[in-house]
Design a protein around this motif. Structure first.
Motif, PDB file in Angstrom:
ATOM      1  N   GLU A  57       0.842  -1.193   0.000  1.00 58.51           N
ATOM      2  CA  GLU A  57       0.000   0.000   0.000  1.00 58.51           C
ATOM      3  C   GLU A  57       0.876   1.241   0.000  1.00 58.51           C
ATOM      4  N   MET A  58       0.629   2.099  -0.983  1.00 58.82           N
ATOM      5  CA  MET A  58       1.420   3.313  -1.140  1.00 58.82           C
ATOM      6  C   MET A  58       0.657   4.269  -2.054  1.00 58.82           C
ATOM      7  N   ASP A  59       0.733   5.530  -1.773  1.00 58.96           N
ATOM      8  CA  ASP A  59       0.112   6.558  -2.619  1.00 58.96           C
ATOM      9  C   ASP A  59      -1.385   6.330  -2.800  1.00 58.96           C
ATOM     10  N   GLY A  60      -2.033   5.826  -1.749  1.00 60.29           N
ATOM     11  CA  GLY A  60      -3.478   5.687  -1.790  1.00 60.29           C
ATOM     12  C   GLY A  60      -4.010   4.511  -2.569  1.00 60.29           C
ATOM     13  N   ARG A  61      -3.128   3.546  -2.910  1.00 60.12           N
ATOM     14  CA  ARG A  61      -3.592   2.355  -3.617  1.00 60.12           C
ATOM     15  C   ARG A  61      -2.711   1.168  -3.254  1.00 60.12           C
ATOM     16  N   SER A  62      -3.081   0.006  -3.748  1.00 60.22           N
ATOM     17  CA  SER A  62      -2.316  -1.219  -3.490  1.00 60.22           C
ATOM     18  C   SER A  62      -1.637  -1.678  -4.776  1.00 60.22           C
ATOM     19  N   PHE A  63      -0.368  -2.094  -4.632  1.00 57.73           N
ATOM     20  CA  PHE A  63       0.391  -2.642  -5.751  1.00 57.73           C
ATOM     21  C   PHE A  63       0.673  -4.115  -5.462  1.00 57.73           C
ATOM     22  N   TRP A  64       0.712  -4.933  -6.497  1.00 56.83           N
ATOM     23  CA  TRP A  64       1.024  -6.352  -6.328  1.00 56.83           C
ATOM     24  C   TRP A  64       1.869  -6.823  -7.498  1.00 56.83           C
ATOM     25  N   GLU A  65       2.456  -8.015  -7.325  1.00 55.86           N
ATOM     26  CA  GLU A  65       3.470  -8.629  -8.193  1.00 55.86           C
ATOM     27  C   GLU A  65       4.847  -8.053  -7.868  1.00 55.86           C
ATOM     28  N   THR A  66       5.737  -8.942  -7.455  1.00 51.24           N
ATOM     29  CA  THR A  66       7.034  -8.504  -6.931  1.00 51.24           C
ATOM     30  C   THR A  66       7.849  -7.717  -7.959  1.00 51.24           C
ATOM     31  N   ASP A  91      19.554  -5.601 -18.807  1.00 51.46           N
ATOM     32  CA  ASP A  91      20.063  -6.667 -17.934  1.00 51.46           C
ATOM     33  C   ASP A  91      19.422  -6.585 -16.554  1.00 51.46           C
ATOM     34  N   TRP A  92      19.216  -5.367 -16.058  1.00 53.80           N
ATOM     35  CA  TRP A  92      18.550  -5.213 -14.766  1.00 53.80           C
ATOM     36  C   TRP A  92      17.159  -5.822 -14.800  1.00 53.80           C
ATOM     37  N   LEU A  93      16.405  -5.533 -15.847  1.00 52.18           N
ATOM     38  CA  LEU A  93      15.058  -6.090 -15.974  1.00 52.18           C
ATOM     39  C   LEU A  93      15.095  -7.607 -16.075  1.00 52.18           C
ATOM     40  N   ILE A  94      16.039  -8.129 -16.841  1.00 50.88           N
ATOM     41  CA  ILE A  94      16.153  -9.589 -16.986  1.00 50.88           C
ATOM     42  C   ILE A  94      16.368 -10.242 -15.627  1.00 50.88           C
ATOM     43  N   TRP A  95      17.310  -9.722 -14.840  1.00 52.13           N
ATOM     44  CA  TRP A  95      17.602 -10.319 -13.540  1.00 52.13           C
ATOM     45  C   TRP A  95      16.430 -10.176 -12.578  1.00 52.13           C
ATOM     46  N   VAL A  96      15.810  -8.997 -12.540  1.00 56.27           N
ATOM     47  CA  VAL A  96      14.667  -8.802 -11.639  1.00 56.27           C
ATOM     48  C   VAL A  96      13.573  -9.824 -11.935  1.00 56.27           C
ATOM     49  N   HIS A  97      13.310 -10.069 -13.196  1.00 52.11           N
ATOM     50  CA  HIS A  97      12.222 -10.990 -13.534  1.00 52.11           C
ATOM     51  C   HIS A  97      12.679 -12.460 -13.566  1.00 52.11           C
ATOM     52  N   PHE A  98      13.978 -12.692 -13.733  1.00 58.93           N
ATOM     53  CA  PHE A  98      14.499 -14.056 -13.609  1.00 58.93           C
ATOM     54  C   PHE A  98      14.304 -14.589 -12.198  1.00 58.93           C
ATOM     55  N   SER A  99      14.275 -13.708 -11.222  1.00 61.47           N
ATOM     56  CA  SER A  99      14.043 -14.143  -9.843  1.00 61.47           C
ATOM     57  C   SER A  99      12.725 -14.901  -9.729  1.00 61.47           C
TER      58      SER A  99
END
Length: 211
Positions: A57-66, A91-99
């Protein structure tokens, strides 16, 4: 920075958001949920309609998906990400989503070893396959590491993958992967990691052998 509330279950994907929040050094609060049917309650489904953690929860709403939460937090705070146009952005995006690839295999093993309590419910074949796939993920990290961190410096990519490896190594040992082992030791030495990884655990064992 507005107030942040992380909805969290220990030893789940939300642990990587908890670690990231500590690394970003922003004020936040945590609400801990049990790994049970409370995640299917109307109250929680209003935060994450899939009935999973994390929800932030942040900025008046809820976010989900890591992966999405990691991108949103790094962009908002201006740290530990790689902005569009940066040489390491892809490469940053690849690693973040490879997790998430690693976590999915670890989650399947967790399901078999922890959630499905009766032997007749489990598939030894599936557990062996999933543990072997974790090993392939470990091989990928070992092969790509060339410095202290996944990119030119510590980033949220290390948080995302580090938390996933921390969970997955309960089912496949790091073993003879010296670069992965040294990188994981550097992750564990961070104060943010120590702050996020304590507390109760879903797991009754440090390691689960696949017979």
């Amino acid at each position: 920075m507005t107030d942040i509330l992380l909805h969290h279950v220990p030893d789940s994907r939300s642990q990587r958001i908890l670690w990231l929040l500590h690394e970003l050094e922003v004020p936040f609060e945590t609400r801990v949920w049990s790994f049970d049917k409370s995640l299917r309650s109307d109250a929680f489904l209003a935060l994450n309609p899939a009935g999973r953690v994390p929800a932030l929860e942040m900025d008046g709403r809820s976010f989900w998906e890591t992966g999405a939460i990691i991108e949103i937090l790094c962009e908002k705070v201006g740290r530990l990400g790689r902005a569009p146009g940066h040489a390491e952005r892809a490469d940053w995006l690849i690693w973040v989503h490879f997790s998430e690839t690693i976590s999915q295999h670890a989650a399947a093993c967790t399901q078999g070893h922890v959630v499905l309590r009766e032997d007749w419910m489990r598939s030894p074949t599936v557990l062996k396959l999933e543990a072997a796939r974790i090993g392939k993920c470990f091989d990928a990290i070992e092969g790509q590491l060339s410095g202290d961190w996944l990119l030119s410096g510590f980033s949220a990519a290390d948080v995302a993958v580090g938390q996933a490896v921390s969970m997955a190594r309960r089912f496949h040992r790091i073993g003879d992967r010296p670069r992965l082992a040294a990188w994981m030791a550097r992750c564990e030495a961070r104060t943010g990691y120590a702050a996020a990884m304590g507390g109760p655990s879903l797991y009754a064992q440090e390691f689960y052998d696949v017979e």
